[in-house]
Design an enzyme around this catalytic site. Structure first.
Site, PDB file in Angstrom:
ATOM      1  N   LYS A 101       0.858  -1.190   0.000  1.00 16.79           N
ATOM      2  CA  LYS A 101       0.000   0.000   0.000  1.00 16.79           C
ATOM      3  C   LYS A 101       0.888   1.232   0.000  1.00 16.79           C
ATOM      4  CE  LYS A 101      -4.435   1.041   0.318  1.00 16.79           C
ATOM      5  NZ  LYS A 101      -5.573   0.303  -0.250  1.00 16.79           N
ATOM      6  N   GLY A 122     -24.986   2.138   2.315  1.00 17.16           N
ATOM      7  CA  GLY A 122     -24.092   2.780   1.344  1.00 17.16           C
ATOM      8  C   GLY A 122     -24.442   2.351  -0.062  1.00 17.16           C
ATOM      9  N   GLY A 175     -23.154   3.644  -3.076  1.00 14.95           N
ATOM     10  CA  GLY A 175     -22.211   4.241  -4.020  1.00 14.95           C
ATOM     11  C   GLY A 175     -21.918   3.280  -5.158  1.00 14.95           C
ATOM     12  N   HIS A 176     -20.670   3.281  -5.617  1.00 16.37           N
ATOM     13  CA  HIS A 176     -20.297   2.447  -6.770  1.00 16.37           C
ATOM     14  C   HIS A 176     -20.665   0.984  -6.554  1.00 16.37           C
ATOM     15  CE1 HIS A 176     -17.711   5.977  -7.542  1.00 16.37           C
ATOM     16  NE2 HIS A 176     -18.007   5.687  -8.786  1.00 16.37           N
TER      17      HIS A 176
HETATM   18  P1  NAI Z   1     -18.387   5.032  -2.847  1.00 15.73           P
HETATM   19  O1  NAI Z   1     -17.701   6.207  -2.263  1.00 15.73           O
HETATM   20  O2  NAI Z   1     -18.762   5.036  -4.289  1.00 15.73           O
HETATM   21  O3  NAI Z   1     -19.741   4.746  -2.026  1.00 15.73           O
HETATM   22  C1  NAI Z   1     -19.876   4.860  -0.657  1.00 15.73           C
HETATM   23  C2  NAI Z   1     -21.319   5.282  -0.371  1.00 15.73           C
HETATM   24  O4  NAI Z   1     -21.544   5.204   1.044  1.00 15.73           O
HETATM   25  C3  NAI Z   1     -21.642   6.720  -0.797  1.00 15.73           C
HETATM   26  O5  NAI Z   1     -22.850   6.721  -1.538  1.00 15.73           O
HETATM   27  C4  NAI Z   1     -21.798   7.454   0.534  1.00 15.73           C
HETATM   28  O6  NAI Z   1     -22.736   8.521   0.451  1.00 15.73           O
HETATM   29  C5  NAI Z   1     -22.296   6.352   1.434  1.00 15.73           C
HETATM   30  N1  NAI Z   1     -22.083   6.526   2.875  1.00 15.73           N
HETATM   31  C6  NAI Z   1     -21.028   7.074   3.525  1.00 15.73           C
HETATM   32  N2  NAI Z   1     -21.203   7.013   4.851  1.00 15.73           N
HETATM   33  C7  NAI Z   1     -22.405   6.415   5.059  1.00 15.73           C
HETATM   34  C8  NAI Z   1     -23.139   6.061   6.215  1.00 15.73           C
HETATM   35  N3  NAI Z   1     -22.680   6.314   7.438  1.00 15.73           N
HETATM   36  N4  NAI Z   1     -24.336   5.468   6.050  1.00 15.73           N
HETATM   37  C9  NAI Z   1     -24.820   5.213   4.815  1.00 15.73           C
HETATM   38  N5  NAI Z   1     -24.165   5.527   3.693  1.00 15.73           N
HETATM   39  C10 NAI Z   1     -22.971   6.117   3.807  1.00 15.73           C
HETATM   40  O7  NAI Z   1     -17.458   3.769  -2.497  1.00 15.73           O
HETATM   41  P2  NAI Z   1     -17.460   2.324  -3.178  1.00 15.73           P
HETATM   42  O8  NAI Z   1     -16.434   2.287  -4.241  1.00 15.73           O
HETATM   43  O9  NAI Z   1     -18.850   1.918  -3.480  1.00 15.73           O
HETATM   44  O10 NAI Z   1     -16.873   1.418  -1.981  1.00 15.73           O
HETATM   45  C11 NAI Z   1     -17.691   1.107  -0.851  1.00 15.73           C
HETATM   46  C12 NAI Z   1     -16.854   0.338   0.154  1.00 15.73           C
HETATM   47  O11 NAI Z   1     -16.352  -0.855  -0.435  1.00 15.73           O
HETATM   48  C13 NAI Z   1     -15.624   1.101   0.673  1.00 15.73           C
HETATM   49  O12 NAI Z   1     -15.420   0.756   2.018  1.00 15.73           O
HETATM   50  C14 NAI Z   1     -14.504   0.554  -0.181  1.00 15.73           C
HETATM   51  O13 NAI Z   1     -13.254   0.639   0.490  1.00 15.73           O
HETATM   52  C15 NAI Z   1     -14.939  -0.886  -0.337  1.00 15.73           C
HETATM   53  N6  NAI Z   1     -14.395  -1.546  -1.521  1.00 15.73           N
HETATM   54  C16 NAI Z   1     -14.656  -1.045  -2.763  1.00 15.73           C
HETATM   55  C17 NAI Z   1     -14.167  -1.673  -3.893  1.00 15.73           C
HETATM   56  C18 NAI Z   1     -14.498  -1.179  -5.264  1.00 15.73           C
HETATM   57  O14 NAI Z   1     -14.333  -1.957  -6.224  1.00 15.73           O
HETATM   58  N7  NAI Z   1     -14.988   0.034  -5.431  1.00 15.73           N
HETATM   59  C19 NAI Z   1     -13.315  -2.885  -3.784  1.00 15.73           C
HETATM   60  C20 NAI Z   1     -13.155  -3.373  -2.424  1.00 15.73           C
HETATM   61  C21 NAI Z   1     -13.669  -2.698  -1.347  1.00 15.73           C
END
Ligand code: NAI
Length: 354
Positions: A80, A180, A182-183
């Site tokens: 990392k 959550g 998001g993506h």
């Molecule tokens: P993202 O940033 O696109 O989505 C996160 C979502 O969670 C956002 O919509 C945000 O508004 C929401 N959020 C934040 N705090 C919150 C809370 N307290 N309650 C409800 N919603 C809340 O991130 P992404 O890419 O979807 O990743 C999500 C998780 O998965 C992260 O922890 C990331 O480290 C993990 N992850 C993601 C990968 C990927 O391919 N994108 C791969 C492996 C792990």
């Protein structure tokens, strides 16, 4: 509790300190292990009050990547990079060029990609200085690019395995609470809805939550209520650390299975979940779809190889859960023990019953 297969955490192979006065680059690259291949793991750009805090974070994250990559059966070690967000204005291009030169100095022992605070454009800058970078934009139909659809699919496969193990049934009719959207979370919801699951969702972005709930017919709850929803599966897809002492007490799910990294605020929470009879699916075992895609991009694997490996996420989880039952270990410790053994070249039996 001591277990002979476990050590409390293993020291890193190397810590590479980065310091470039001209660009303001300050941080570290931690190579936790290169035994199984280049130490792969993203580059985080974050506000850290002191360098020591950045190093502590990098050490923990690099170890997590080593375990994730080992249990995903990838020819990758774990590493990392953590960069301290410079105070005030800075030249982003110069910063990531300087970072690229640091990566290049390691001659392929470290493979970088985007992480929290960094994106595709930054990786494009890094690529100007080194070839040891993944997560670059790709043309339609090519392997690489946004890893989140693969992460979502892997989480679904793991969840199917967990629900089957608990209830002997499929996802159809199961209630899943997704935190959550998001993506990863949004794509997971789409897959779950298509599979016939009942969805309860929450996001701190109210518009995002309302749109998704309307589109998929999901029940919407407030962000602070999602942990307390009575459901079959709680799927954390927001930030890490949601299962702290308070969170574990409030949880009403029988299974925890989601994409968020470092779901457990501390090791003890995993033990408490096991004591409460909650089936915790270790985060790095179930969210490896993204790194599988990154690995494929870097090594030039074809798309069907990515599909096959992501589809096997359920089987990889099953092996961890079987091992946890055989050794009477909480699931997170079973995963750590298997990963540590694999990195050390001692394959513990993780597929056959004892
Ligand atoms: P993202 O940033 O696109 O989505 C996160 C979502 O969670 C956002 O919509 C945000 O508004 C929401 N959020 C934040 N705090 C919150 C809370 N307290 N309650 C409800 N919603 C809340 O991130 P992404 O890419 O979807 O990743 C999500 C998780 O998965 C992260 O922890 C990331 O480290 C993990 N992850 C993601 C990968 C990927 O391919 N994108 C791969 C492996 C792990």
């Amino acid at each position: 509790m001591h277990h002979p297969d476990l050590s409390p955490g293993t020291p890193p192979e190397a810590v590479h300190v980065m310091r470039d006065l001209a660009s303001g680059l300050e941080g570290v690259i931690v190579l936790h292990s290169t035994r199984l291949g280049p130490a792969a793991g993203g580059c985080r750009l974050w506000h850290y009050p002191v360098t020591a805090a950045a190093t502590t974070d990098a050490l923990r994250l690099a170890e997590g990547m080593a375990y994730k990559n080992a249990l995903a059966d990838l020819p990758l070690g774990g590493g990392k990079a953590v960069i301290r967000l410079p105070a005030g204005k800075f030249d982003r291009d110069a910063l990531f060029r300087a970072f690229g030169r640091e990566v290049e100095q390691l001659k392929g022992r470290y493979l970088t990609a985007e992480d929290v605070g960094t994106g595709v454009d930054d990786m494009r800058t890094v690529r100007e200085e080194t070839a040891h970078v993944a997560g670059l934009p790709v043309a339609q139909g090519q392997v690489g690019g946004d890893p989140s659809p693969w992460t979502a699919l892997g989480v679904l496969r793991a969840m199917e395995e967990a629900v089957h193990r608990r209830h002997g049934s499929g996802i159809a009719g199961a209630t899943v609470a997704v935190q959550g959207l998001g993506h990863v979370g949004a794509q997971l919801c789409t897959l779950l809805a298509a599979a016939g699951a009942r969805l309860v969702v929450a996001d701190t972005n109210p518009q995002r939550a309302a749109d998704l709930a309307a589109r998929l017919g999901a029940k919407l709850v407030a962000p602070d209520a999602i942990l307390r929803v009575p459901c079959d599966v709680f799927a954390p897809c927001a930030l890490g650390g949601v299962l702290d002492g308070h969170g574990v007490t409030r949880l009403k799910a029988g299974i925890v299975c989601g994409a968020a990294n470092n779901v457990l605020a501390s090791e003890e929470e995993g033990v408490r979940l096991a004591d409460q009879g909650v089936l915790y699916c270790p985060d790095y075992v179930v969210n490896s779809g993204g790194i599988i895609n990154v690995c494929a991009e870097h090594l030039g694997w074809p798309l069907d190889e990515v599909e096959r490996r992501v589809a096997e996420t359920g089987e990889r989880l099953r092996a961890v859960l079987d091992f946890s039952e055989q050794r009477a270990l909480p699931t997170h410790r079973a995963a750590d023990a298997l990963a540590q053994a694999r990195i050390a070249g001692r394959e513990l039996d993780r597929s056959k019953a004892a």
